[in-house]
Design a protein around this motif. Structure first.
Motif, PDB file in Angstrom:
ATOM      1  N   ALA A 287       0.867  -1.438   0.261  1.00  0.00           N
ATOM      2  CA  ALA A 287       0.098   0.184  -0.217  1.00  0.00           C
ATOM      3  C   ALA A 287       0.816   1.566  -0.114  1.00  0.00           C
ATOM      4  O   ALA A 287       0.467   2.128   0.343  1.00  0.00           O
ATOM      5  N   ARG A 288       2.299   1.103   0.070  1.00  0.00           N
ATOM      6  CA  ARG A 288       3.135   1.836   0.141  1.00  0.00           C
ATOM      7  C   ARG A 288       4.209   2.124  -0.916  1.00  0.00           C
ATOM      8  O   ARG A 288       5.500   1.848  -0.421  1.00  0.00           O
ATOM      9  N   ILE A 292       5.719   4.288  -6.674  1.00  0.00           N
ATOM     10  CA  ILE A 292       4.348   5.717  -6.555  1.00  0.00           C
ATOM     11  C   ILE A 292       5.276   6.545  -5.977  1.00  0.00           C
ATOM     12  O   ILE A 292       5.028   7.608  -6.571  1.00  0.00           O
ATOM     13  N   SER A 293       5.134   6.338  -5.104  1.00  0.00           N
ATOM     14  CA  SER A 293       5.680   8.120  -4.240  1.00  0.00           C
ATOM     15  C   SER A 293       7.144   8.230  -4.804  1.00  0.00           C
ATOM     16  O   SER A 293       7.187   9.553  -4.849  1.00  0.00           O
ATOM     17  N   SER A 295       7.025   8.589  -8.507  1.00  0.00           N
ATOM     18  CA  SER A 295       6.976   9.712  -9.208  1.00  0.00           C
ATOM     19  C   SER A 295       5.946  10.787  -8.830  1.00  0.00           C
ATOM     20  O   SER A 295       5.954  11.230  -9.282  1.00  0.00           O
ATOM     21  N   ILE A 296       4.737  10.253  -7.418  1.00  0.00           N
ATOM     22  CA  ILE A 296       4.642  11.415  -7.359  1.00  0.00           C
ATOM     23  C   ILE A 296       5.798  12.819  -6.685  1.00  0.00           C
ATOM     24  O   ILE A 296       5.842  13.679  -7.031  1.00  0.00           O
ATOM     25  N   ASN A 297       6.895  12.496  -5.909  1.00  0.00           N
ATOM     26  CA  ASN A 297       7.996  13.530  -5.895  1.00  0.00           C
ATOM     27  C   ASN A 297       9.175  13.004  -5.933  1.00  0.00           C
ATOM     28  O   ASN A 297       9.643  12.278  -4.968  1.00  0.00           O
ATOM     29  N   PRO A 298       9.683  13.569  -7.078  1.00  0.00           N
ATOM     30  CA  PRO A 298      10.704  13.169  -7.443  1.00  0.00           C
ATOM     31  C   PRO A 298      12.607  12.768  -6.629  1.00  0.00           C
ATOM     32  O   PRO A 298      13.234  12.114  -6.474  1.00  0.00           O
ATOM     33  N   SER A 299      11.866  13.407  -5.453  1.00  0.00           N
ATOM     34  CA  SER A 299      13.083  14.103  -4.930  1.00  0.00           C
ATOM     35  C   SER A 299      12.969  13.320  -3.620  1.00  0.00           C
ATOM     36  O   SER A 299      13.647  13.714  -2.280  1.00  0.00           O
TER      37      SER A 299
END
Ligand code: NAP
Length: 317
Positions: A287-288, A292-293, A295-299
């Motif tokens: 679920a984490r 995906i994380s 892709s949402i926040n490249p840094s």
């Protein structure tokens, strides 16, 4: 007058909300501006946010009318509650209910609700693998109250993103969870995770991810999004500590019952939490997703990157 979209941010002087304020204000051309909500606009932390360029507004999270005023004219609301201030899921639920009602009344276009799982959907109260807590009504009180509260947003038909956060690596600095010297003088990381993986994140990355979720609103409204910077076993974290601190840190897989009996406030809640993450590792990590994380926040920071930046702040007792 500013044409920028206002994000009203609860917990703005804290870990999650603070990261979101800084993220919004560091992107001058991003089209958003931060309304930092605090109980006291005169604290040093609140003044520092005003100096960064935030509109700082007083709020009482227990008062629906105060929330309504604080959300007035806002495009977005960042909703987070503060379990460790009171240890009461009932209080948390009532606060979320007020936040949802106030968001509806204010006509907010995008709420991000920083939630967690209602673990009773995996471990019913009748399941004795872990004790029931909070008058027998919860398994992991600081999770369950949040998960149960998701319904307040759906009942109001609000444009909401459910943000599933992860264990802050910053807990190794501020929450007393860092490596401790054992009787043999060796530093040990005492976590009840057996050989399973614990999803973690740099607290600052939660706000950064939330900002990008607002920016890509249509993609995330009505969805549940889980974020994590790394899924690491206790042994892997201890190995990273050993490298970063240039001294040996061993992993001590504390039994769940022993952790629950540590005696500090909330030890039983956290012991149950770790057992839930251990027993449902596949679900909880799945679920984490790190991809995906990212892709949402490249840094997005990895644990080693976070350690490298923060190792000097970790108290080693
Ligand atoms: N630690 C973890 O690993 C972890 C992981 C996932 C989720 N969480 C959850 O994160 C939540 C806490 O978020 P956080 O870590 O960002 O908080 P935090 O860093 O502890 O900051 C809390 C901020 O909230 C404000 N606040 C506290 N009580 C308030 C109230 N009654 N009304 C209005 N504002 C209030 C305070 O600001 P003012 O003093 O300026 O009002 C404070 O700066 C908890 O519910 C916890 O369960 C924690």
């Amino acid at each position: 007058m500013s044409e920028k979209k206002i994000i009203a941010i609860l917990g703005a002087t804290g870990a999650q909300g603070g990261g979101l304020v800084r993220s919004i204000l560091s992107d001058k051309s991003g089209g958003f501006t931060a309304r930092a909500l605090t109980r006291d606009v005169n604290t040093d932390k609140a003044k520092a946010l005003a100096e960064l360029g935030a509109e700082v507004v007083a709020v009482d999270i227990d008062n629906e009318e105060s929330l309504r005023k604080a959300f007035d004219g806002a495009y977005g609301v960042y909703a987070v509650t503060f379990f460790w201030e009171h240890f009461s899921p009932e209080k948390e639920k009532s606060q979320v209910q007020s936040i949802a009602k106030a968001s509806k009344d204010a006509g907010v276009k995008h709420v991000i609700w920083s939630t967690l799982e209602d673990t009773r959907n995996w471990v019913p109260l009748t399941d004795n693998r872990m004790p029931s807590l909070g008058d027998g009504k919860y398994k992991v009180p600081h999770f369950d109250g949040k998960g149960e509260s998701n319904k307040y947003f759906t009942e109001q038909n609000l444009p909401v993103t459910f943000l599933l956060t992860s264990f802050y690596w910053d807990n190794f600095i501020y929450f007393g969870m860092g490596p401790k010297k054992g009787p043999d003088g060796k530093l040990a990381l005492n976590i009840p995770m057996g050989d399973r993986k614990l999803p973690g994140i740099a607290a600052e990355d939660i706000g950064k991810s939330a900002y990008n979720i607002y920016k890509n609103g249509n993609e995330f409204i009505g969805k549940t999004v889980g974020i994590s910077g790394g899924h690491l076993t206790g042994k892997q974290m201890a190995d990273s500590f050993t490298k970063a601190l240039a001294q040996e840190v061993v992993y001590n897989a504390v039994p769940f019952d022993v952790f629950r009996s540590f005696g500090f406030p909330g030890a039983d809640d956290l012991g149950n939490m770790f057992q839930f993450k251990h027993d449902f590792e596949d679900y909880f990590c799945g679920a984490r997703s790190i991809d995906i994380s990212k892709s949402i926040n490249p840094s997005l920071q990895s644990f080693d990157q976070w350690l490298d930046e923060n190792k000097s702040k970790i108290p080693l007792e």
